[in-house]
Every structure is written in C-alpha cells, then in structure tokens.
Design a protein around this motif. Sequence first.
Motif, PDB file in Angstrom:
ATOM      1  N   CYS A  71      -9.884   4.557   2.365  1.00 33.04           N
ATOM      2  CA  CYS A  71      -8.427   4.612   2.259  1.00 33.04           C
ATOM      3  C   CYS A  71      -7.940   5.920   2.903  1.00 33.04           C
ATOM      4  CB  CYS A  71      -8.036   4.587   0.784  1.00 33.04           C
ATOM      5  SG  CYS A  71      -6.331   5.062   0.469  1.00 33.04           S
ATOM      6  N   PHE A 113       0.843  -1.204   0.000  1.00 33.87           N
ATOM      7  CA  PHE A 113       0.000   0.000   0.000  1.00 33.87           C
ATOM      8  C   PHE A 113       0.875   1.250   0.000  1.00 33.87           C
ATOM      9  CE2 PHE A 113      -1.967   3.473   2.431  1.00 33.87           C
ATOM     10  CZ  PHE A 113      -3.013   3.787   1.568  1.00 33.87           C
ATOM     11  N   ALA A 162      -5.420   7.591   2.262  1.00 37.06           N
ATOM     12  CA  ALA A 162      -4.780   8.493   1.301  1.00 37.06           C
ATOM     13  C   ALA A 162      -5.776   9.131   0.344  1.00 37.06           C
ATOM     14  CB  ALA A 162      -3.708   7.737   0.515  1.00 37.06           C
ATOM     15  N   CYS A 163      -6.772   8.361  -0.146  1.00 40.02           N
ATOM     16  CA  CYS A 163      -7.629   8.894  -1.205  1.00 40.02           C
ATOM     17  C   CYS A 163      -9.126   8.790  -0.905  1.00 40.02           C
ATOM     18  CB  CYS A 163      -7.327   8.186  -2.521  1.00 40.02           C
ATOM     19  SG  CYS A 163      -8.001   6.520  -2.579  1.00 40.02           S
ATOM     20  N   GLN A 174      -7.646   2.433  -5.857  1.00 40.92           N
ATOM     21  CA  GLN A 174      -7.205   3.690  -6.473  1.00 40.92           C
ATOM     22  C   GLN A 174      -5.699   3.890  -6.342  1.00 40.92           C
ATOM     23  OE1 GLN A 174      -8.323   6.177  -8.409  1.00 40.92           O
ATOM     24  NE2 GLN A 174     -10.073   4.800  -8.635  1.00 40.92           N
ATOM     25  N   CYS A 175      -5.207   3.713  -5.116  1.00 39.95           N
ATOM     26  CA  CYS A 175      -3.778   3.961  -4.849  1.00 39.95           C
ATOM     27  C   CYS A 175      -2.881   2.846  -5.381  1.00 39.95           C
ATOM     28  CB  CYS A 175      -3.521   4.125  -3.356  1.00 39.95           C
ATOM     29  SG  CYS A 175      -4.384   5.511  -2.623  1.00 39.95           S
ATOM     30  N   CYS A 202      -5.958  -0.760  -1.739  1.00 39.53           N
ATOM     31  CA  CYS A 202      -6.807   0.334  -2.212  1.00 39.53           C
ATOM     32  C   CYS A 202      -6.809   0.307  -3.741  1.00 39.53           C
ATOM     33  CB  CYS A 202      -6.282   1.684  -1.733  1.00 39.53           C
ATOM     34  SG  CYS A 202      -7.136   3.047  -2.554  1.00 39.53           S
TER      35      CYS A 202
HETATM   36 ZN   LIG Z   1      -6.352   5.026  -1.779  1.00 42.06          ZN
END
Ligand SMILES: [Zn+2]
Length: 268
Positions: A242, A175, A244-245, A264-265, A262
């Motif tokens: 997540c 991650f 982060a996003c 997206q990440c 995740c």
């Molecule tokens: Zn993410």
Amino acid sequence: MPELPEVETVAQGLRRTILRKKLKGVEVFLPKTVRHGDLRDLVGRTVRRVDRVGKLMLLRWSGEMTLLWHLKMTGQILLARPAETLVKHTHLRFSFNGLDLRFVDLRQFGYVKLVPTAEAEAQAEFRALGPDALGLDHSEFLERIRGRRGRIKPLLLNQSFIAGIGNIYADESLFRAGIHPLTPASDLSHDQRRRLFGAINDVLTEALSLGGSSISRFCDVHGKLGYFQTRHQVYRRHQEACPACGSVIERFRLGGRGTHFCPQCQKV
Ligand SMILES: [Zn+2]
C-alpha cells in the motif's frame, strides 16, 4: 470498461476535431452496432455539440438529431485519414471532409442509437441514470446517500445513484477516503461521507487530466493512451505494498468484479 474520465477524454477529443463538420457519408460494417435509427439520416448534417452523462456520450447534430453512443467494454472512437486502412473490428465509419471517425470494438458490446433530440432523454439509457459524478455538489451527494441501504462499493457502481463511476474509480475513491468497500452505506459517518465525496471528485478530476486509465484497450480519439493507470493506488495492485502504509493490498470478488483495498487503511 471506459468510465467517466475515459468517456470525457473521448468527448473532449471530438469537441476539438469534429464540431461544425458536415458528414459526407457513413458505413455500417456490423449492423448490430446500430440499435436504433438509420445512420444515413445523418449525411449532410453537422455535429453541433458533444455531451456526456456518466459513461454515455451524446453527439448533437444539426436538424435536432442525437446520436447516443456507449463504448461499453472495449469500444474505441478513433479519428483517421480517409485513406488509412480499416483496422480489424471497425464497425462504423463516419466520413467527414478529409477526416474519418471510426468505431472499433473488439468485444462488440458498444453501440449507437440515433433518435430525434427531443426523444433522447426518454431513451432507456437515461431512465435509470443518476446525476453525473462530476456535476454533483456536496449537499446533493449527501442527500442521495441518505437512507441508502446496501454496501458502499455496489452503491457507487450503481449508475442510478451516481453516473460515471465503474470498478476502477470506485476502488480508488474508497481507498483515498479510507473506507472499506463492504461498509454499509448507512453506517458511514458524516466525516466519511464528506471524505468520500472529496475522493471521488479528486480521483475523477486527476484521471481526466491524465487522459483516463488505459485498461482494456482504452485510448483517446488519436489513439493515444491515457496514463492514470500508473497512478492507481489499489486497483489491480493486489499483493503490492500500500502506498500509504506498506501493508499488502488485497483483492476479493464482489458481484463478479475484482475489488482491491488496503486492509489497514480501509478497516471494516
Ligand atoms: Zn494502507
């Protein structure tokens, strides 16, 4: 299963408490816990050093004897006062002056092996063991990953590639590096390899500084819980956002293990 930060947490606890102490007696309550050797041979010896490679711990005793110790799924090495009642699932008891070292293991997969120190590294545990994840430098990491086939997560779990990483730290490292767990190792760019090496080091070092992750009954030699699990960003956080996003973290099974990422990440 305790991974590198958890086993190192236990090793550090032992280094602070039992070094130079002489063993007065030993009791084995579950014989299958001792896979090799007779623990009574340790009586009268002192613990000289506590080493660790990957998830394997090594107690070096005077007279050149080594005790290999694997915690496996739920093994706990706990200090206790001799008068304290034995808790359920206590399989081994090492008695020092005024201090007990006890091995408690609910699932009973953990074990010890007693061997002459000269033979320790010839044991099966070492045969397929790569370099310790925290003892490896960047160029060595690049060298080891070069030409590797297969997907990156199973490769990280492969103890002959690098020793010490299990399911928690594989998911967390991937991650942080922004790498999808199913990416073929050979497809990773130079930049991704560099980021992955950094992420592994950061995650393991941070986890160690917080006493590891207390999942599956893990605690240190004093029974104290670690708290890196509160910092997990994806591991067992599926269906959460997540950090982060904000996308929803997903989970799928890979080789029988839950894998968290995740979408997206960590794009494919
Ligand atoms: Zn993410």
